[in-house]
Design a protein around this motif. Structure first.
Motif, PDB file in Angstrom:
ATOM      1  N   PHE A   6      -3.528  -5.188  48.449  1.00 57.51           N
ATOM      2  CA  PHE A   6      -3.550  -5.736  47.097  1.00 57.51           C
ATOM      3  C   PHE A   6      -3.136  -4.654  46.105  1.00 57.51           C
ATOM      4  O   PHE A   6      -3.324  -3.457  46.335  1.00 57.51           O
ATOM      5  CB  PHE A   6      -4.952  -6.225  46.722  1.00 57.51           C
ATOM      6  N   THR A   7      -2.617  -5.095  44.974  1.00 55.67           N
ATOM      7  CA  THR A   7      -2.403  -4.217  43.838  1.00 55.67           C
ATOM      8  C   THR A   7      -2.612  -5.024  42.569  1.00 55.67           C
ATOM      9  O   THR A   7      -2.526  -6.267  42.598  1.00 55.67           O
ATOM     10  CB  THR A   7      -0.998  -3.594  43.862  1.00 55.67           C
ATOM     11  N   ASP A   8      -2.928  -4.347  41.469  1.00 52.32           N
ATOM     12  CA  ASP A   8      -3.076  -5.043  40.193  1.00 52.32           C
ATOM     13  C   ASP A   8      -1.784  -5.768  39.844  1.00 52.32           C
ATOM     14  O   ASP A   8      -0.691  -5.298  40.161  1.00 52.32           O
ATOM     15  CB  ASP A   8      -3.430  -4.057  39.076  1.00 52.32           C
ATOM     16  N   HIS A   9      -1.915  -6.925  39.186  1.00 55.38           N
ATOM     17  CA  HIS A   9      -0.732  -7.729  38.882  1.00 55.38           C
ATOM     18  C   HIS A   9       0.329  -6.858  38.202  1.00 55.38           C
ATOM     19  O   HIS A   9       0.076  -6.240  37.163  1.00 55.38           O
ATOM     20  CB  HIS A   9      -1.107  -8.919  37.993  1.00 55.38           C
ATOM     21  N   PRO A  10       1.529  -6.780  38.792  1.00 56.43           N
ATOM     22  CA  PRO A  10       2.568  -5.897  38.250  1.00 56.43           C
ATOM     23  C   PRO A  10       3.354  -6.547  37.117  1.00 56.43           C
ATOM     24  O   PRO A  10       4.580  -6.521  37.095  1.00 56.43           O
ATOM     25  CB  PRO A  10       3.446  -5.626  39.478  1.00 56.43           C
ATOM     26  N   TRP A  11       2.669  -7.141  36.208  1.00 57.29           N
ATOM     27  CA  TRP A  11       3.264  -7.645  34.976  1.00 57.29           C
ATOM     28  C   TRP A  11       2.282  -7.386  33.847  1.00 57.29           C
ATOM     29  O   TRP A  11       1.087  -7.166  34.078  1.00 57.29           O
ATOM     30  CB  TRP A  11       3.627  -9.124  35.077  1.00 57.29           C
ATOM     31  N   THR A  12       2.786  -7.359  32.637  1.00 59.63           N
ATOM     32  CA  THR A  12       1.973  -7.026  31.475  1.00 59.63           C
ATOM     33  C   THR A  12       2.022  -8.152  30.468  1.00 59.63           C
ATOM     34  O   THR A  12       2.947  -8.967  30.462  1.00 59.63           O
ATOM     35  CB  THR A  12       2.471  -5.734  30.808  1.00 59.63           C
ATOM     36  N   GLN A  13       1.030  -8.179  29.618  1.00 63.83           N
ATOM     37  CA  GLN A  13       0.976  -9.140  28.518  1.00 63.83           C
ATOM     38  C   GLN A  13       0.763  -8.356  27.233  1.00 63.83           C
ATOM     39  O   GLN A  13      -0.134  -7.520  27.141  1.00 63.83           O
ATOM     40  CB  GLN A  13      -0.163 -10.138  28.731  1.00 63.83           C
ATOM     41  N   ARG A  14       1.631  -8.592  26.266  1.00 65.57           N
ATOM     42  CA  ARG A  14       1.546  -7.860  24.998  1.00 65.57           C
ATOM     43  C   ARG A  14       1.784  -8.828  23.854  1.00 65.57           C
ATOM     44  O   ARG A  14       2.318  -9.928  24.035  1.00 65.57           O
ATOM     45  CB  ARG A  14       2.587  -6.746  24.951  1.00 65.57           C
ATOM     46  N   ALA A  15       1.362  -8.390  22.675  1.00 56.97           N
ATOM     47  CA  ALA A  15       1.610  -9.170  21.470  1.00 56.97           C
ATOM     48  C   ALA A  15       2.991  -8.807  20.943  1.00 56.97           C
ATOM     49  O   ALA A  15       3.294  -7.633  20.713  1.00 56.97           O
ATOM     50  CB  ALA A  15       0.542  -8.882  20.414  1.00 56.97           C
ATOM     51  N   GLY A  16       3.831  -9.807  20.764  1.00 59.17           N
ATOM     52  CA  GLY A  16       5.166  -9.592  20.243  1.00 59.17           C
ATOM     53  C   GLY A  16       5.595 -10.730  19.353  1.00 59.17           C
ATOM     54  O   GLY A  16       5.513 -11.907  19.752  1.00 59.17           O
ATOM     55  N   ASN A  17       6.004 -10.416  18.131  1.00 63.58           N
ATOM     56  CA  ASN A  17       6.427 -11.439  17.169  1.00 63.58           C
ATOM     57  C   ASN A  17       5.333 -12.469  16.917  1.00 63.58           C
ATOM     58  O   ASN A  17       5.595 -13.668  16.772  1.00 63.58           O
ATOM     59  CB  ASN A  17       7.698 -12.149  17.661  1.00 63.58           C
ATOM     60  N   GLY A  18       4.086 -12.013  16.904  1.00 59.45           N
ATOM     61  CA  GLY A  18       2.988 -12.909  16.621  1.00 59.45           C
ATOM     62  C   GLY A  18       2.617 -13.828  17.758  1.00 59.45           C
ATOM     63  O   GLY A  18       1.914 -14.822  17.548  1.00 59.45           O
ATOM     64  N   ARG A  19       3.058 -13.537  18.964  1.00 56.97           N
ATOM     65  CA  ARG A  19       2.716 -14.358  20.115  1.00 56.97           C
ATOM     66  C   ARG A  19       2.539 -13.441  21.318  1.00 56.97           C
ATOM     67  O   ARG A  19       2.946 -12.274  21.295  1.00 56.97           O
ATOM     68  CB  ARG A  19       3.816 -15.386  20.401  1.00 56.97           C
ATOM     69  N   LEU A  20       1.920 -13.971  22.382  1.00 55.15           N
ATOM     70  CA  LEU A  20       1.722 -13.192  23.595  1.00 55.15           C
ATOM     71  C   LEU A  20       2.957 -13.320  24.490  1.00 55.15           C
ATOM     72  O   LEU A  20       3.425 -14.428  24.759  1.00 55.15           O
ATOM     73  CB  LEU A  20       0.474 -13.668  24.337  1.00 55.15           C
ATOM     74  N   VAL A  21       3.459 -12.188  24.931  1.00 57.59           N
ATOM     75  CA  VAL A  21       4.649 -12.153  25.769  1.00 57.59           C
ATOM     76  C   VAL A  21       4.262 -11.559  27.119  1.00 57.59           C
ATOM     77  O   VAL A  21       3.633 -10.504  27.180  1.00 57.59           O
ATOM     78  CB  VAL A  21       5.757 -11.307  25.117  1.00 57.59           C
ATOM     79  N   THR A  22       4.621 -12.244  28.192  1.00 60.97           N
ATOM     80  CA  THR A  22       4.372 -11.760  29.543  1.00 60.97           C
ATOM     81  C   THR A  22       5.673 -11.241  30.123  1.00 60.97           C
ATOM     82  O   THR A  22       6.683 -11.949  30.131  1.00 60.97           O
ATOM     83  CB  THR A  22       3.805 -12.878  30.435  1.00 60.97           C
ATOM     84  N   GLU A  23       5.651  -9.993  30.608  1.00 59.96           N
ATOM     85  CA  GLU A  23       6.860  -9.344  31.099  1.00 59.96           C
ATOM     86  C   GLU A  23       6.579  -8.653  32.430  1.00 59.96           C
ATOM     87  O   GLU A  23       5.480  -8.135  32.647  1.00 59.96           O
ATOM     88  CB  GLU A  23       7.356  -8.295  30.103  1.00 59.96           C
ATOM     89  N   PRO A  24       7.561  -8.605  33.325  1.00 57.75           N
ATOM     90  CA  PRO A  24       7.390  -7.867  34.577  1.00 57.75           C
ATOM     91  C   PRO A  24       7.569  -6.371  34.356  1.00 57.75           C
ATOM     92  O   PRO A  24       8.149  -5.931  33.361  1.00 57.75           O
ATOM     93  CB  PRO A  24       8.510  -8.426  35.468  1.00 57.75           C
ATOM     94  N   THR A  25       7.075  -5.582  35.276  1.00 54.43           N
ATOM     95  CA  THR A  25       7.319  -4.153  35.309  1.00 54.43           C
ATOM     96  C   THR A  25       8.229  -3.841  36.502  1.00 54.43           C
ATOM     97  O   THR A  25       8.501  -4.712  37.342  1.00 54.43           O
ATOM     98  CB  THR A  25       6.017  -3.356  35.445  1.00 54.43           C
ATOM     99  N   GLU A  26       8.703  -2.611  36.600  1.00 51.51           N
ATOM    100  CA  GLU A  26       9.534  -2.252  37.757  1.00 51.51           C
ATOM    101  C   GLU A  26       8.740  -2.313  39.054  1.00 51.51           C
ATOM    102  O   GLU A  26       9.312  -2.589  40.115  1.00 51.51           O
ATOM    103  CB  GLU A  26      10.117  -0.859  37.565  1.00 51.51           C
ATOM    104  N   LEU A  27       7.430  -2.070  38.992  1.00 56.96           N
ATOM    105  CA  LEU A  27       6.620  -2.183  40.205  1.00 56.96           C
ATOM    106  C   LEU A  27       6.600  -3.609  40.727  1.00 56.96           C
ATOM    107  O   LEU A  27       6.334  -3.842  41.915  1.00 56.96           O
ATOM    108  CB  LEU A  27       5.197  -1.687  39.939  1.00 56.96           C
ATOM    109  N   PHE A  28       6.865  -4.582  39.858  1.00 57.83           N
ATOM    110  CA  PHE A  28       6.970  -5.978  40.287  1.00 57.83           C
ATOM    111  C   PHE A  28       8.073  -6.117  41.346  1.00 57.83           C
ATOM    112  O   PHE A  28       7.873  -6.726  42.400  1.00 57.83           O
ATOM    113  CB  PHE A  28       7.274  -6.862  39.076  1.00 57.83           C
TER     114      PHE A  28
END
Length: 892
Positions: free
Chosen positions: A589-611
């Motif tokens: 197992f590994t921690d989910h290799p994507w991130t969630q951040r606030a962008g333009n007043g909304r939550l944006v989910t994006e992958p990382t290279e570890l994905f």
């Protein structure tokens, strides 16, 4: 009139109220398209103002207010109260030492604590429903551990802040400065608050204990920069159209034959004075795509523009949308997205026993979680049973739609593992404040928590076969809570009332020295912290098995991005996963290799290279067994992963020198009939072959080679000398040369030792050749005599053996056989540290561990310099001596 305070004047003109503030007091406040006066345009130092005149700018803070304001603190700015956790002795003032434009900036002085200033909550009037962009610049000094940021909050007509409207820029470190020494900060505030009437901003210099306060560590140690300072300048507030950069794919991950496409959504444009520039770059910052256009749209409904990108190789890409008003950059929109390559592994085994930890709150909505887990090629997902605050997220088993979620996961061949990692608020309220952990709850009378547990088990005990008691254990201390045994026994009894043969696992740190009897189960979720180097992971797993942990779910932690570069993190992560597989973990197992951040007043989910790296490794290593590790060539390490005679090699060069010309690093080996080279991101290409030999080169980046004849690779991994350490002596020494036959039939052949390096011409190798015949699984073992000259230098060495084997076909290859020459009875430790500005001090600590007196010569060879020597005469048994060497001008 008091020259230190100029109050704003209100002009009533044709029913329209315009607020006009004279230069300085709160910056400049202009109505849209208002022409400046002669005195204003002639201000010689106000370059920011001149650039913004006539644009959609509401206000700018350039802090050029000395001619009307003589206080140290800029007008209408107030220091954040001590209740916010900031010390009263931190301060701020107008400063002329550093400025981005004009003569002044706003200096924040920490004096060892965090410091922040906020603008008056009722000074900047806004139109409800508008979006706003705040941009500013900061420069920091003596603040390696601090972070700077700007915040913006909407307030109601009374000046009370609207909490949900608060937005913040990214946390900027000191090393993030651009070429001019200033870092750009941006805050986007959506205008979806009808009660909003004003806008206020804040500027902050935060010590690590503030910006890292959510760190999930029991007793964190925070660094504090005593003399940290930050200068803020040219802060502007723009009324903006609504511009959103996104895509139509969950998590911004593109899979399949369709090309990647981005979408720009625009709303609220009434004139054509904004232009945008879109750039797409890969992780090496190479420009992939660029286009520019003028923003057009309607004020009352959105307009979407689709940007179709060229065919992209698998990898992570970064898109940036820059919005200009005239020549001034007023806002940017950023997005990271991934392009996936087709899977290369065996369909029935790809991703088997690879999983995702989805236990925190930053995983995104469920449709996105399911899509990203599927794209990541993981076949397992670990979910929380309860949440402390269930209204924040639907990621708990008791939510009404969890049946649908579970069905979707099963339809995507994703098996759920359930973890009791938190306790609901309703149960926490019944415990004392100091006893609100999961073990505290489950150690109480079961009547307290049995109804909540029974509600979950009655619905899902038969659908979810794997359950975990406790959160992921990532602690580095050596404490152990003995209550876990009784809790596991109690939970076993509760589960047995509803379902049999349910697996209960316990989270365990690899640093704990506990056995199965202390835990109550042979299933553990073993945390592999990043502090453990990859090659040592198998020994940690073997140690756990020796203490009765028969089934290990390994939780692999990557290196922290705040301490390590992108290259180090990716290379280490690939090795970490491979060595965990080599160690025989039943699941990884590994921690989910994507991130969630606030962008333009909304939550944006994006992958990382570890994905992408995790997807590639899960694809090619899923359902395999690691059958060996060997040195394919000098410095080229290879791990072999087998699927019934065919499988995958993971290779890397552990001493790669980028200065060597690539042609000198080319390798030629027989690997299989149709070997395919695959990089860590999934890009595949058939290897060039000539006379059956594949030609390729290997750098420090691990690379996978698929469709490999693993029987031959397995044989090569068994070739070794026993013992692998020989004494640094001029006398003849005898070792055993061994290797095994992994083929299903008998093999025969011949091996002959080659002298690949000039210094090996003085070695004695006897015999120099062997003939052999081996039955399946039989081991060849013959004595080999070695003798080295007096001037041979100790350390890592290798023999080169030319094998010719008749098996299912004829194989011919050169095999590297590593060993080490070391002084027997001597322990050596070496320490190095800086001495002065330019010198290096090296200390050798030598201990005689033998039973006889020794006379040794200690030396250091320096490139293009004389050898440094120290004699160690007549060293008695058990005695330690230290020899120091000072190397002047060591930078050479």
């Amino acid at each position: 009139m008091n020259p230190r305070r100029l109050l704003p004047t209100t002009l009533l003109c044709l029913g329209m109220v315009w607020a006009v503030t004279t230069d300085g007091a709160s910056g400049r406040l202009w109505a849209q398209n208002r022409p400046p006066s002669i005195s204003e345009t002639s201000h010689p130092t106000d370059s920011t103002y001149a650039r913004l005149t006539g644009q959609r700018m509401m206000q700018t803070f350039d802090f050029e207010e000395r001619r009307v304001h003589l206080d140290d603190l800029p007008m209408y700015w107030q220091q954040a109260p001590a209740a916010a956790g900031f010390p009263h002795y931190a301060s701020g003032r107008l400063d002329s030492q550093r400025k981005r434009s004009g003569q002044y900036s706003f200096l924040l002085i920490s004096d060892g604590g965090s410091v922040g200033f906020e603008y008056h909550p009722r000074r900047i009037a806004i139109r409800p429903g508008s979006d706003f962009q705040i941009t500013g610049y900061v420069q920091m000094d003596q603040a390696p551990s601090c972070r700077a940021r700007i915040t913006c909050t909407l307030t109601d007509r009374k000046g009370n802040p609207i909490p949900s409207s608060q937005q913040a820029s990214r946390l900027v470190p000191q090393q993030d400065e651009s070429t001019d020494g200033w870092s750009r900060l941006e805050v986007y505030v959506p205008g979806s608050y009808p009660e909003a009437r004003f806008l206020t901003i804040g500027i902050w210099l935060l010590q690590e204990e503030q910006w890292q306060k959510d760190l999930l560590v029991g007793s964190p140690i925070f660094r504090r920069d005593v003399n940290a300072r930050a200068w803020f300048d040219d802060i502007t507030i723009h009324q903006m159209p609504r511009v959103i950069l996104g895509s139509n794919r969950p998590g911004n991950v593109f899979d399949g034959p369709q090309p990647a496409a981005l979408a720009v959504e625009v709303e609220g444009i009434s004139s054509l004075d904004y232009k945008v520039d879109l750039t797409v770059r890969n992780t090496n910052a190479d420009l992939i795509h660029q286009e520019a256009w003028i923003l057009t749209g309607l004020a009352d409904r959105p307009k979407v523009r689709e940007i179709r990108l060229p065919d992209l190789p698998a990898g992570l890409y970064h898109a940036r949308l820059s919005i200009y008003s005239g020549s001034l950059l007023v806002a940017t929109r950023d997005l990271s997205f991934a392009r996936l390559a087709p899977l290369n592994g065996t369909p029935t085994l790809s991703g088997m026993n690879f999983g995702i930890l989805a236990l925190d709150r930053n995983i995104g909505d469920w449709d996105t979680v399911i899509a990203l887990t599927r794209h990541c090629n993981a076949k397992l997902i670990k979910l929380p049973v309860w949440r402390r605050l269930p209204e924040e997220t639907g990621a708990i088993f008791s939510t009404p739609n969890f049946d649908r979620i579970l069905l979707q996961l099963q339809q995507n061949n994703i098996q759920v593992m359930a973890a009791f990692s938190e306790i609901p608020d309703a149960l926490a309220a019944q415990l004392p404040p100091e006893q609100r952990s999961l073990l505290d709850l489950l150690s109480k009378d079961p009547d307290l928590w049995r109804p909540q547990l029974a509600f979950v088990l009655a619905q899902y005990a038969r659908q979810v076969p794997y359950w975990q008691i406790g959160a992921e254990d990532r602690s580095q201390d050596m404490s152990w809570d003995p209550r876990i045994r009784s809790v596991v026994d109690t939970m076993h009894a509760e589960f047995a009332k509803l379902v049999s043969q349910t697996v209960l696992a316990v989270p365990l740190s690899s640093m704990f020295q506990v056995n199965q009897a202390q835990i109550g189960t042979s299933h553990v979720a073993l945390a592999i912290p990043s502090a453990i180097v990859p090659r040592e992971i198998p020994s940690y797993l073997e140690d756990s098995r020796s203490r009765g942990m028969d089934v290990i779910w390994a939780n692999v932690e990557p290196l922290a991005s705040r301490y390590y570069s992108r290259r180090h993190r990716i290379i280490d992560f690939a090795k970490r996963i491979a060595y965990t597989k080599k160690g025989g973990a039943q699941a990884i197992f590994t921690d989910h290799p994507w991130t969630q951040r606030a962008g333009n007043g909304r939550l944006v989910t994006e992958p990382t290279e570890l994905f992408l790296v995790y997807r590639t490794l899960a694809d090619l290593l899923g359902g395999t067994d690691c059958i060996g590790q060997f040195q394919l060539a000098p410095d080229i390490q290879a791990l072999i992963f087998d699927r019934d005679g065919t499988g995958t090699l993971l290779l890397w060069n552990q001493n790669y020198n980028p200065e060597i010309h690539p042609e000198q690093a080319n390798l030629e080996f027989y690997l299989g009939e149709n070997p395919v080279r695959i990089d860590l991101f999934g890009n595949a290409a058939p290897l060039e072959t000539q006379n059956g030999l594949a030609r390729f080169s290997v750098t420090e980046w691990p690379v996978l080679i698929n469709n490999v004849n693993t029987r031959l690779m397995h044989l090569r991994s068994t070739v070794r000398l026993e013992p692998a350490v020989v004494d640094a002596s001029i006398h003849r020494q005898t070792v055993q040369l061994t290797f095994s036959n992994p083929f299903t039939g008998p093999i025969s052949g011949r091996l002959r030792f080659l002298r690949m390096q000039q210094q090996q011409n003085n070695w004695l190798i006897d015999p120099v050749a062997y003939n052999f015949t081996l039955r399946p699984q039989e081991t060849f073992s013959q004595p080999l005599t070695l003798k080295f000259p007096r001037n041979e230098v100790g350390g890592q060495k290798e023999l080169a053996a030319l094998f010719t084997i008749d098996a299912d076909r004829t194989y011919r290859f050169i095999q590297s056989v590593p060993f080490e020459i070391r002084l027997a009875g001597v322990e050596l430790s070496i320490f190095a540290r800086r001495a002065g500005q330019n010198d290096l001090l090296i200390q050798k600590v030598v201990t005689n561990t033998s039973d006889e007196e020794m006379t040794l010569q200690s030396f250091i060879d320096l490139p293009d310099r004389d050898r440094l020597e120290r004699a160690i005469p007549h060293l008695p048994p058990g005695v330690t001596v230290t020899k120091s060497f000072r190397i002047p001008n060591a930078a050479q």
